[in-house]
Design a protein around this motif. Structure first.
Motif, mmCIF file in Angstrom:
data_model
loop_
_atom_site.group_PDB
_atom_site.id
_atom_site.type_symbol
_atom_site.label_atom_id
_atom_site.label_comp_id
_atom_site.label_asym_id
_atom_site.label_seq_id
_atom_site.Cartn_x
_atom_site.Cartn_y
_atom_site.Cartn_z
ATOM 1 N N THR A 410 0.753 -1.316 0.041
ATOM 2 C CA THR A 410 -0.010 0.043 -0.027
ATOM 3 C C THR A 410 0.684 1.288 -0.015
ATOM 4 O OG1 THR A 410 -1.690 -1.361 1.204
ATOM 5 C CG2 THR A 410 -1.853 1.143 1.339
ATOM 6 N N GLU A 411 1.788 1.294 0.868
ATOM 7 C CA GLU A 411 2.957 2.264 0.867
ATOM 8 C C GLU A 411 3.630 2.518 -0.400
ATOM 9 O OE1 GLU A 411 6.761 3.779 3.508
ATOM 10 O OE2 GLU A 411 5.504 2.067 4.271
ATOM 11 N N ALA A 412 4.030 1.231 -1.094
ATOM 12 C CA ALA A 412 4.684 1.533 -2.170
ATOM 13 C C ALA A 412 4.225 1.573 -3.521
ATOM 14 C CB ALA A 412 5.744 -0.090 -2.177
ATOM 15 N N GLY A 413 2.882 1.328 -3.460
ATOM 16 C CA GLY A 413 2.201 1.561 -4.802
ATOM 17 C C GLY A 413 2.279 0.181 -5.719
ATOM 18 N N ALA A 414 2.559 -1.107 -5.067
ATOM 19 C CA ALA A 414 2.625 -2.250 -5.735
ATOM 20 C C ALA A 414 1.014 -2.805 -5.806
ATOM 21 C CB ALA A 414 3.532 -3.198 -4.925
ATOM 22 N N ASP A 415 0.370 -2.462 -6.589
ATOM 23 C CA ASP A 415 -0.935 -3.059 -6.710
ATOM 24 C C ASP A 415 -1.014 -4.437 -7.184
ATOM 25 O OD1 ASP A 415 -0.332 -2.530 -9.347
ATOM 26 O OD2 ASP A 415 -1.949 -1.167 -9.731
ATOM 27 N N ASN A 416 -0.177 -4.992 -7.835
ATOM 28 C CA ASN A 416 -0.207 -6.495 -7.806
ATOM 29 C C ASN A 416 -0.169 -7.239 -6.383
ATOM 30 O OD1 ASN A 416 0.139 -8.834 -9.401
ATOM 31 N ND2 ASN A 416 2.144 -9.375 -8.368
ATOM 32 N N VAL A 417 0.363 -6.462 -5.686
ATOM 33 C CA VAL A 417 0.354 -7.223 -4.214
ATOM 34 C C VAL A 417 -0.648 -6.875 -3.333
ATOM 35 C CG1 VAL A 417 1.698 -7.352 -1.961
ATOM 36 C CG2 VAL A 417 2.848 -7.465 -4.046
ATOM 37 N N THR A 418 -1.159 -5.365 -3.516
ATOM 38 C CA THR A 418 -2.580 -4.878 -2.881
ATOM 39 C C THR A 418 -3.627 -5.536 -3.137
ATOM 40 O OG1 THR A 418 -2.857 -2.908 -4.409
ATOM 41 C CG2 THR A 418 -1.493 -2.691 -2.430
ATOM 42 N N VAL A 419 -3.700 -6.158 -4.408
ATOM 43 C CA VAL A 419 -4.996 -7.106 -4.906
ATOM 44 C C VAL A 419 -4.531 -8.306 -4.450
ATOM 45 C CG1 VAL A 419 -5.888 -7.941 -6.764
ATOM 46 C CG2 VAL A 419 -5.376 -5.633 -6.735
ATOM 47 N N GLY A 420 -3.392 -9.081 -4.703
ATOM 48 C CA GLY A 420 -2.973 -10.385 -4.622
ATOM 49 C C GLY A 420 -2.914 -10.815 -2.976
ATOM 50 N N ALA A 421 -2.155 -10.014 -2.218
ATOM 51 C CA ALA A 421 -2.331 -10.452 -0.649
ATOM 52 C C ALA A 421 -3.756 -10.640 -0.084
ATOM 53 C CB ALA A 421 -1.598 -9.413 0.193
ATOM 54 N N PRO A 422 -4.650 -9.523 -0.416
ATOM 55 C CA PRO A 422 -6.105 -9.829 0.120
ATOM 56 C C PRO A 422 -6.904 -11.012 -0.449
ATOM 57 C CG PRO A 422 -5.740 -7.567 -0.327
ATOM 58 C CD PRO A 422 -4.532 -8.257 -0.969
ATOM 59 N N ILE A 423 -6.462 -11.382 -1.645
ATOM 60 C CA ILE A 423 -7.124 -12.458 -2.322
ATOM 61 C C ILE A 423 -6.623 -13.922 -1.458
ATOM 62 C CG2 ILE A 423 -6.984 -14.151 -4.339
ATOM 63 C CD1 ILE A 423 -7.233 -11.595 -5.842
ATOM 64 N N LEU A 424 -5.254 -13.787 -1.229
ATOM 65 C CA LEU A 424 -4.761 -14.971 -0.233
ATOM 66 C C LEU A 424 -5.493 -14.919 1.113
ATOM 67 C CD1 LEU A 424 -2.961 -17.149 0.433
ATOM 68 C CD2 LEU A 424 -1.148 -15.567 1.049
ATOM 69 N N GLN A 425 -5.659 -13.744 1.766
ATOM 70 C CA GLN A 425 -6.418 -13.527 2.923
ATOM 71 C C GLN A 425 -7.880 -14.225 2.931
ATOM 72 O OE1 GLN A 425 -5.661 -9.501 3.619
ATOM 73 N NE2 GLN A 425 -4.047 -9.734 5.118
ATOM 74 N N ALA A 426 -8.296 -14.157 1.698
ATOM 75 C CA ALA A 426 -9.580 -14.473 1.683
ATOM 76 C C ALA A 426 -9.639 -15.844 1.446
ATOM 77 C CB ALA A 426 -10.416 -13.723 0.207
ATOM 78 N N ALA A 427 -8.808 -16.410 0.930
ATOM 79 C CA ALA A 427 -8.411 -18.096 0.769
ATOM 80 C C ALA A 427 -8.226 -18.643 2.199
ATOM 81 C CB ALA A 427 -7.393 -18.363 0.038
ATOM 82 N N LEU A 428 -7.573 -17.616 3.032
ATOM 83 C CA LEU A 428 -7.264 -18.184 4.369
ATOM 84 C C LEU A 428 -8.684 -18.244 5.358
ATOM 85 C CD1 LEU A 428 -3.700 -16.481 4.802
ATOM 86 C CD2 LEU A 428 -4.392 -18.865 5.507
ATOM 87 N N ARG A 429 -9.390 -17.296 5.142
ATOM 88 C CA ARG A 429 -10.748 -17.111 5.622
ATOM 89 C C ARG A 429 -11.498 -18.360 5.109
ATOM 90 N NH1 ARG A 429 -12.260 -10.617 5.844
ATOM 91 N NH2 ARG A 429 -10.360 -10.206 7.026
#
Length: 703
Positions: A410-429
């Motif tokens: 979020t701080e770095a502007g790396a939207d591949n990760v700002t999208v990908g990390a929450p998708i992984l968090q969704a899978a974990l939930r």
């Protein structure tokens, strides 16, 4: 700004205005002052005009030197030893002198004093400090830079040396800052471009894509040198590689690889290796073909990690045995790998399903960032590590790494990760039974985002939604989501050439329960025809499980046993337990001896309970009861109510670490750790740190 405002609301508002007006203002050094509005200058330097000249010079020296530097001030100006020099400033409420240190009344007093002085006054003070700091070259370099009225190679060279010392310590962000300022002071245009390239490279290792892109753009305006332009294009491509602009990134990187293939093979390989990451995320057959074509143009030599990574992105399932041997050789022979080597080899291990090796290598890369001055600034490493942890069943570690990746991205502007990390968090939930939370997190991740250009994220998004539906036994919806990871053609193929394939077994499991077995057989047949026989233990188990589920009843058992008999399959415990559950169900429904079904069902239940995969644990328990086994209700894990951050803090506290120790480990203040523990204790039903170990029910974390 938060630090220097020091709790003053007016200062925070005014600082934001001042910085917004002059975003490119250079500061005096790493401890430099901030620009102030006239209102703030009047407020924080109100008593300055009426002070004696010697006191104003003393205050300016203090401001230029930075806080708590009175010994340096005395070396620069011997008259500062006279307490009378400071008394007027103390009476004006600007400072306090205590125990040999000059204490500013407020951090912004320093900025106000510095800004009120003329350049000639500031220059004289910085030169005096530079002379006084002859034995401290890093600080001396910044004072020389602050004193320079224009281009100055002496100051630029001193900063370049400072940057090299920072780089050797792992302080990439500090190195980039010094090199950027050195470039500004460099008279020679070609050398200036070279220093900007070096600054962008350091900023890349620090994980700041926007900064890298800005620096690379500046290089392109300065020089026609082919090498500098190629390097700046590589860096510009990298700055886009961590975003969702995969096509734009490859438009920078692939031409560099082609132009420099014979003239500068190492540079070309670096561009191609960097381009392999957006090519993987895009998942386009065209770009994979381009990777193969361009790799063939670069002269063969010892296989570097970058070439291995490029080869794997282009053909992840081709010639596995030879590729795995190369990975093991490179890992063994690289006794002191660079940060880049660790990341590339870790990613290669992940693609080959050498998940434990991937965790070790990526973990070392993450630790490198944490222990350096960049403090863990590379969100892409954190995300890759989170994915590897998820696959090997270390779900708490995966959640922590995903949370860390998202915050940094979020701080770095790396939207591949700002999208990908929450998708992984969704899978974990989803795997833990929070289907509503999983769908909400997945929806938030892709809100306003077009994933058509990022097939890897598209498929992972579908997987998370499929898991959420499967957890609720909504098999038709699960199948609909998972089926979208493969094309709708007469001859279905994976939407993403690597990520889709690992979903074959879950697709088959949903298909047989949703009445879509024939369609799933078409997907399985066309996909496995392209995989070859030399598959990883994980992928082999996936294919055998899918085949068993979709096979005629008389042909299923050998495939179930093939999926379970290889002990290596247990390295992916959730997938392994799903196969055990499917096999136990199959045995029970085939009316085999109850004892035959009990063994795989019991093993599955144990694994699901360890993982806290609640929906599947409930299914396994129900199947065991149907097989005549009395199963008690599993005790809900109290630790499951903790957030990933809270769980890590609890484990470190259980290991005996103090709040200060935990804070240093997690880059939080001791007060913040205390606040978290205040919330953790009631969640776990404990009142003292000594009770944490028993409440957590597993070994405390040691690192």
């Amino acid at each position: 700004m938060l630090d220097q405002a020091a709790g003053n609301p007016l200062a925070l508002v005014e600082l934001a205005r001042a910085v917004a007006r002059t975003p490119d203002r250079a500061v005096a050094g790493p401890d430099g002052t901030l620009p102030l509005t006239a209102r703030l200058e009047r407020l924080f330097a109100a008593g300055l005009p009426g002070l004696p000249d010697v006191t104003r010079r003393a205050l300016l020296t203090a401001a230029a030197a930075g806080p708590d530097r009175l010994p340096d001030l005395r070396r620069a100006l011997p008259e500062l030893d006279d307490p009378a020099v400071w008394q007027p400033a103390e009476r004006a409420g600007l400072i306090r002198v205590e125990a040999g240190h000059v204490r500013l009344r407020h951090p912004l007093v320093r900025s106000a004093v510095y800004q009120a002085a003329s350049f000639a006054e500031r220059r004289a003070v910085h030169l005096a400090l530079a002379d006084a700091l002859a034995r401290e070259p890093d600080r001396r370099a910044w004072h020389l830079a602050a004193a320079a009225p224009g281009p100055d190679e002496e100051a630029a060279g001193a900063l370049a040396e400072t940057a090299e010392r920072s780089r050797r310590r792992g302080g990439y962000a500090a190195a980039a800052t010094a090199l950027e300022r050195a470039a500004d002071l460099t008279p020679d245009t070609d050398r200036r471009a070279g220093r900007l390239v070096a600054a962008a490279t350091a900023a890349m290792f620090a994980g700041h894509p926007r900064w890298v892109g800005d620096l690379a753009l500046r290089v392109a305006t300065l020089t026609d040198d082919p090498a500098h332009l190629a390097e700046s294009s590589l860096l510009g491509g990298w700055s886009l590689a961590v975003t969702l602009r995969h096509e734009d990134s490859l438009a920078f990187l692939l031409p560099v690889a082609e132009r420099m293939a014979t003239a500068a093979p190492e540079l070309a390989m670096g561009a191609l290796s960097t381009g392999a990451t957006p090519a993987y995320n895009a998942g386009s057959p065209f770009h994979r073909a381009e990777l193969r074509r361009l790799a063939a143009l670069i002269p063969e030599g010892p296989l570097p990690p970058g070439r291995l990574w490029t080869r794997l992105v282009a053909d992840p399932f081709a010639d596995r045995d030879a590729t795995l041997a190369e990975l093991r050789r490179l890992t063994a022979e690289t006794s002191q790998p660079t940060l880049s080597d660790l990341v590339v080899l870790g990613a290669a291990a992940w693609i080959l399903d050498e998940t434990e090796l991937a965790v070790r290598l990526l973990g070392r890369a993450r630790d490198h960032h944490r222990h350096a001055a960049t403090a863990g600034a590379n969100c892409t490493v954190a995300q890759a590590l989170a994915l590897a942890h998820f696959e090997r069943g270390a779900w708490t570690a995966a959640a922590t790494a995903a949370e860390e990746a998202f915050a940094m991205a979020t701080e770095a502007g790396a939207d591949n990760v700002t999208v990908g990390a929450p998708i992984l968090q969704a899978a974990l939930r989803a795997v833990r039974g929070d289907s509503d939370g999983a769908r909400a997190r997945a929806a938030g991740a892709v809100h306003g985002v077009d994933l058509r250009g990022s097939r890897s994220l598209y498929v992972r998004h579908r997987q998370a939604l499929g898991l959420a539906a499967a957890a609720e036994a909504d098999h038709a919806t699960a199948y609909a989501h998972l089926r979208r990871s493969f094309t709708r053609d007469f001859h279905p193929v994976p939407v993403h050439h690597h990520t889709s394939v690992h979903q074959l077994a879950d697709l088959a499991a949903a298909a047989v329960r949703a009445g879509r077995a024939d369609d799933a057989r078409a997907v399985l047949g066309s996909t496995t025809a392209e995989l070859g026989s030399a598959r990883s233990a994980r992928l082999d188990a996936v294919v055998h499980r899918a085949t068993a589920l979709l096979a005629d009843p008389d042909e299923a058992e050998p495939h179930f046993r093939a999926a379970l008999d290889d002990p290596a399959g247990a390295r992916w415990p959730f997938e392994h337990a799903l196969t055990q559950l499917d096999f136990g169900e199959w045995l029970r429904r085939r009316r085999r001896r109850a004892a035959e079904a009990r063994a795989p069902l019991t093993a599955a239940l144990d694994a699901f309970e360890r993982l806290d995969a609640r929906p599947w644990a409930d299914r396994a328990a129900a199947e065991l009861r149907a097989a005549g086994v009395a199963v008690t209700e599993p005790r809900a894990s109290e630790a499951a109510d903790l957030t990933p951050q809270e769980l890590r803090i609890a484990r470190l506290a259980a290991a005996g670490l103090t709040n200060r120790d935990i804070g240093a480990r997690l880059y939080l203040s001791p007060r913040t750790i205390g606040f978290h523990l205040h919330k953790i204790f009631p969640k776990l039903g404990v009142t003292a740190r000594a009770q944490l170990r028993d409440a957590l029910g597993d070994p405390p974390e040691q690192g």
